[in-house]
Design a protein around this motif. Structure first.
Motif, PDB file in Angstrom:
ATOM      1  N   LEU A 139       0.840  -1.183   0.000  1.00  0.00           N
ATOM      2  CA  LEU A 139       0.000   0.000   0.000  1.00  0.00           C
ATOM      3  C   LEU A 139       0.891   1.254   0.000  1.00  0.00           C
ATOM      4  CD1 LEU A 139      -2.112  -2.162   0.983  1.00  0.00           C
ATOM      5  CD2 LEU A 139      -3.215  -0.264   2.220  1.00  0.00           C
ATOM      6  N   SER A 140       0.506   2.259  -0.815  1.00  0.00           N
ATOM      7  CA  SER A 140       1.267   3.511  -0.895  1.00  0.00           C
ATOM      8  C   SER A 140       0.982   4.387   0.339  1.00  0.00           C
ATOM      9  CB  SER A 140       0.904   4.272  -2.169  1.00  0.00           C
ATOM     10  OG  SER A 140       1.537   5.526  -2.179  1.00  0.00           O
ATOM     11  N   THR A 141       2.058   4.996   0.919  1.00  0.00           N
ATOM     12  CA  THR A 141       1.926   5.911   2.079  1.00  0.00           C
ATOM     13  C   THR A 141       1.950   7.369   1.646  1.00  0.00           C
ATOM     14  OG1 THR A 141       4.319   5.940   2.445  1.00  0.00           O
ATOM     15  CG2 THR A 141       3.064   4.235   3.613  1.00  0.00           C
ATOM     16  N   THR A 142       1.975   7.643   0.344  1.00  0.00           N
ATOM     17  CA  THR A 142       2.066   9.022  -0.143  1.00  0.00           C
ATOM     18  C   THR A 142       0.841   9.824   0.256  1.00  0.00           C
ATOM     19  OG1 THR A 142       3.408   8.298  -2.003  1.00  0.00           O
ATOM     20  CG2 THR A 142       2.343  10.440  -2.188  1.00  0.00           C
ATOM     21  N   GLN A 143      -0.344   9.207   0.077  1.00  0.00           N
ATOM     22  CA  GLN A 143      -1.560   9.922   0.419  1.00  0.00           C
ATOM     23  C   GLN A 143      -1.598  10.264   1.904  1.00  0.00           C
ATOM     24  OE1 GLN A 143      -5.132   7.880  -0.730  1.00  0.00           O
ATOM     25  NE2 GLN A 143      -6.471   9.600  -0.183  1.00  0.00           N
ATOM     26  N   LEU A 144      -1.082   9.345   2.728  1.00  0.00           N
ATOM     27  CA  LEU A 144      -1.029   9.597   4.168  1.00  0.00           C
ATOM     28  C   LEU A 144      -0.153  10.826   4.468  1.00  0.00           C
ATOM     29  CD1 LEU A 144      -1.506   8.835   7.149  1.00  0.00           C
ATOM     30  CD2 LEU A 144       0.465   7.301   6.965  1.00  0.00           C
ATOM     31  N   HIS A 145       1.017  10.910   3.848  1.00  0.00           N
ATOM     32  CA  HIS A 145       1.911  12.046   4.095  1.00  0.00           C
ATOM     33  C   HIS A 145       1.296  13.347   3.597  1.00  0.00           C
ATOM     34  CE1 HIS A 145       4.915   9.413   5.611  1.00  0.00           C
ATOM     35  NE2 HIS A 145       5.292   8.898   4.420  1.00  0.00           N
ATOM     36  N   GLU A 146       0.634  13.293   2.435  1.00  0.00           N
ATOM     37  CA  GLU A 146       0.003  14.507   1.923  1.00  0.00           C
ATOM     38  C   GLU A 146      -1.101  14.986   2.842  1.00  0.00           C
ATOM     39  OE1 GLU A 146      -1.280  13.477  -1.933  1.00  0.00           O
ATOM     40  OE2 GLU A 146       0.724  13.588  -2.850  1.00  0.00           O
ATOM     41  N   THR A 147      -1.869  14.043   3.377  1.00  0.00           N
ATOM     42  CA  THR A 147      -2.957  14.405   4.288  1.00  0.00           C
ATOM     43  C   THR A 147      -2.410  15.072   5.548  1.00  0.00           C
ATOM     44  OG1 THR A 147      -4.305  12.567   3.447  1.00  0.00           O
ATOM     45  CG2 THR A 147      -4.913  13.519   5.599  1.00  0.00           C
ATOM     46  N   LEU A 148      -1.325  14.463   6.093  1.00  0.00           N
ATOM     47  CA  LEU A 148      -0.731  15.025   7.307  1.00  0.00           C
ATOM     48  C   LEU A 148      -0.157  16.417   7.037  1.00  0.00           C
ATOM     49  CD1 LEU A 148       1.078  11.884   8.795  1.00  0.00           C
ATOM     50  CD2 LEU A 148      -1.043  12.949   9.584  1.00  0.00           C
ATOM     51  N   ALA A 149       0.469  16.617   5.859  1.00  0.00           N
ATOM     52  CA  ALA A 149       1.043  17.928   5.533  1.00  0.00           C
ATOM     53  C   ALA A 149      -0.047  18.975   5.417  1.00  0.00           C
ATOM     54  CB  ALA A 149       1.841  17.839   4.239  1.00  0.00           C
ATOM     55  N   GLU A 150      -1.166  18.624   4.741  1.00  0.00           N
ATOM     56  CA  GLU A 150      -2.264  19.572   4.615  1.00  0.00           C
ATOM     57  C   GLU A 150      -2.845  19.926   5.987  1.00  0.00           C
ATOM     58  OE1 GLU A 150      -5.022  17.817   1.953  1.00  0.00           O
ATOM     59  OE2 GLU A 150      -3.765  18.108   0.163  1.00  0.00           O
ATOM     60  N   ALA A 151      -2.945  18.922   6.843  1.00  0.00           N
ATOM     61  CA  ALA A 151      -3.488  19.178   8.186  1.00  0.00           C
ATOM     62  C   ALA A 151      -2.561  20.103   8.981  1.00  0.00           C
ATOM     63  CB  ALA A 151      -3.679  17.857   8.937  1.00  0.00           C
ATOM     64  N   GLY A 152      -1.243  19.908   8.843  1.00  0.00           N
ATOM     65  CA  GLY A 152      -0.292  20.769   9.554  1.00  0.00           C
ATOM     66  C   GLY A 152      -0.376  22.204   9.079  1.00  0.00           C
ATOM     67  N   GLU A 153      -0.441  22.398   7.744  1.00  0.00           N
ATOM     68  CA  GLU A 153      -0.542  23.760   7.227  1.00  0.00           C
ATOM     69  C   GLU A 153      -1.817  24.437   7.698  1.00  0.00           C
ATOM     70  OE1 GLU A 153      -0.269  23.419   3.060  1.00  0.00           O
ATOM     71  OE2 GLU A 153       1.878  22.893   3.040  1.00  0.00           O
ATOM     72  N   TRP A 154      -2.880  23.667   7.704  1.00  0.00           N
ATOM     73  CA  TRP A 154      -4.169  24.239   8.122  1.00  0.00           C
ATOM     74  C   TRP A 154      -4.127  24.652   9.593  1.00  0.00           C
ATOM     75  CZ3 TRP A 154      -8.093  22.340  11.438  1.00  0.00           C
ATOM     76  CH2 TRP A 154      -9.273  23.047  11.396  1.00  0.00           C
TER      77      TRP A 154
END
Length: 659
Positions: A139-154
């Protein structure tokens, strides 16, 4: 930094810390929950695929297996899927070809998948207890990292907005809170600038209002204190000015010279007497000047003689060391001290010094020259009178002895003449008797008598013995005559005197002092006319100089110098003066001794061998009694020369004063 700014920054820092904790904890929770969900999804998907392909793997239905694998990778997030037989052969695979080529390594955590961003998981294909194969899924973890990055910026954006809002509201609150403090600060500045008594308007009932009230009370008290202090200071200044005026007037009018020196050796005040004493009129009033310049450069216009202590025993100081030594003396003085120094114009200054609490000094100087002069005159008169008394006593004693010797000398001389005549007559008688016996051929009788009484020896030696005895008696007669002339009490007054005769008598009297250590030569001008002098006093001076010359030569010989001693006495004259010079080749004198030889009681001889009065009395006799001069010239190792100068026109005054 203002209180308002401190308030805003403090609130902002608190908000930043709280938001940071919230953001970090929220992002941590979001990360952990999403990672757990991804891991659970991966395991569930692999188990589901293993269950779906169990029958096909057992039956080795490759088409079904391939179809199921292809359908599996169509699910979002699955990067690859692979089914292996229990023996390790790949039955079917689908997904990224590059990933499928690498060896399979199962990941335990999301952190293990950081290298390739693929979470690898496997599930066995089991029926009963028999393992028929394995399903491998990624399973790819890229989407997980992108989600966490967006949450941090928000979340950071929200935090920044909150911080700005807090800063704005904090600034408003700080302005409200510090408005009263600003007014209090302005009021304190006015009081600090000297506006005592200023009061500020009171607002509110809080602690700041109480502080403002206390400030108003303090400002009013300061105004009252300043008014009282100004009154006291004004009165004190008036008293100080009056005291300074009285002190200044007293210092200016006292006869002693006053010098006030501060702690850095600067003269800050000198009175009128000091200016007159040291001729310091060129120094402006109230000018602070260095101590060495005032006391030494300015006073040097008058000139400093070598320092002398309070017992009048002077110390010789060279010109180049004079200032340095005087400074060292003043620096080393105790809290209170006194010392003297002599100026080149012969004034003697007595100084009293005491130290001030700030390290400065007050020096009071008194001109004691007149006291010294009177004391010195009194001493010289006492010394001269003492010398005269001793001389008169010695003259009386010597005259008595000479008188007593004169009688036996006369009959000895008379008897000696008789013995000489008798000896000549007896010698003639013996000669005639001998000739008569020889004529009568009686040699046999003469020879034994001549041999028995040693007549030939007596005839040869007796005239010489009588001649020597007569010469010795003449010398005794000359000595007695010289003693009578030198020390006769009747010659204490000035009278017409032959100076050459005075010199010869002094030489005769001192023969026993110089004959064993030196040769004495006289070079006398017989054309010198008699002068009106006191022959006894003048003879005393010559005797002192001859004895001192003999002692100096003896001292040089005792030091091992083999040079023959020589004393020369010369008498000469010119139009105005007569000179008597006594020269020796003794040890000579160093400069510090030469300057002091005429001081009363100063002597370089051992204790008991000299009183230190001879040269002092001699100088008084020549300079005061005869209006002449006694000078000395001496160099160490080369000898000494004393010059007596007697003016022709001053001896009459000496005669009158002596009479």
């Amino acid at each position: 930094m203002s209180f308002r700014l401190k308030t805003v920054i403090g609130i902002a820092l608190i908000e930043i810390v709280l938001l940071a904790v919230l953001v970090v904890s929220g992002l941590g929770y979001l990360r952990s929950s999403n990672e757990a969900r991804l891991i659970e999804q991966a395991r569930t998907s692999s188990k589901l695929l293993a269950t779906m392909t169990t029958d096909a793997v057992v039956a080795l239905d490759l088409a079904t297996i391939t179809e199921l694998v292809t359908q599996a990778i169509d699910n979002p997030g699955i990067s690859y899927a692979r089914v292996r037989h229990a023996e390790g052969d790949v039955l079917a695979s689908a997904g990224d070809a590059m990933i499928l080529k690498r060896p399979f390594v199962a990941d335990q955590t999301i952190a293990d998948a950081e290298i390739d961003n693929i979470y690898d998981v496997s599930s066995p294909i089991v029926i009963g207890s028999t393992v028929f194969g394995t399903v491998e899924l990624g399973l790819s973890t890229t989407q997980l990292h992108e989600t966490l990055a967006e949450a941090g910026e928000w979340m950071l954006g929200i935090a920044a907005a909150e911080i700005l809002l807090v800063a704005a509201f904090g600034s408003m609150l700080g302005g409200f809170l510090t408005r009263q403090l600003s007014r209090l600060q302005d009021a304190a500045a006015r009081v600090a600038a000297g506006d005592f008594g200023y009061t500020m308007e009171l607002r509110g009932q809080d602690e700041l209002a109480d502080t403002a009230h206390s400030f108003n009370t303090m400002s009013t008290a300061l105004l009252a204190y300043r008014n009282r202090a100004e009154d006291v200071l004004r009165e004190t200044d008036n008293r100080r000015v009056q005291a300074e005026d009285r002190l200044y007037a007293a210092l200016q009018n006292i006869p002693q010279a006053v010098t006030i020196i501060n702690g850095v050796d600067q003269v800050i005040h000198i009175n009128r007497a000091c200016r007159e004493m040291y001729e310091l009129d060129a120094i402006p009033e109230g000018m602070s000047i260095p101590l060495d310049r005032m006391v030494f450069e300015q006073v040097h216009n008058v000139g400093l003689m070598p320092s002398v202590d309070v017992s009048l025993k002077s110390r010789t100081v060279s010109e180049e060391d004079r200032i340095r030594i005087q400074l060292e003396q003043m620096a080393g003085l105790e809290e209170q001290a006194q010392w003297e120094f002599q100026l080149f114009d012969q004034r003697i200054i007595l100084n009293h010094m005491c130290r001030l609490p700030d390290g400065g000094r007050v020096i009071v100087s008194t001109d004691v020259s007149e006291l010294h002069r009177k004391a010195e005159d009194r001493r010289r008169e006492e010394f001269t009178e003492l010398g005269k008394q001793r001389l008169e006593s010695l003259g009386t004693l010597a005259g008595g002895i000479a008188h007593e010797l004169n009688t036996p000398i006369q009959f000895v001389d008379s008897n000696l003449g008789f013995i000489k005549d008798a000896a000549n007559r007896l010698s003639s008688y013996a000669k005639e008797l001998e000739d008569e016996l020889i004529k009568n051929k009686r040699q046999a009788v003469i020879a034994p008598l001549n041999e028995r009484y040693d007549v030939d020896f007596l005839r040869e030696e007796m005239p010489d013995a009588l001649e020597q005895t007569e010469d010795g008696l003449k010398r005794i007669t000359d000595i007695v005559k010289a003693i009578k002339i030198y020390s006769h009490p009747g010659q204490s007054n000035a009278q017409l005197t032959n100076l050459n005769e005075v010199i010869r008598n002094a030489v005769t009297v001192t023969t026993n002092q110089w004959r064993y250590v030196a040769e004495l030569k006289t070079e006398i001008d017989d054309t010198i006319a008699p002068l009106v002098v006191n022959s006894g006093e003048l003879g005393q001076v010559l005797v002192n100089l001859i004895i001192n010359a003999a002692d100096a030569i003896k001292e040089r010989r005792d030091q091992g110098d083999p040079q023959d001693g020589l004393i020369t006495i010369t008498a000469c004259q010119d139009e105005n003066s007569v000179y008597m010079v006594v020269t020796d080749n003794g040890t000579g004198m160093p400069e510090e001794v030469r300057k002091r030889i005429f001081d009363p009681f100063y002597t370089t001889k051992e204790i008991g061998k000299g009183t230190g009065q001879g040269l002092s009395i001699s100088r008084a006799i020549i300079c005061k009694n005869h209006s002449g001069n006694l000078a000395v010239d001496s160099k160490p190792g080369e000898g000494t020369r004393f010059v007596i100068q007697l003016p022709r026109d001053a001896t009459i005054a000496a005669s009158a004063s002596a009479g």
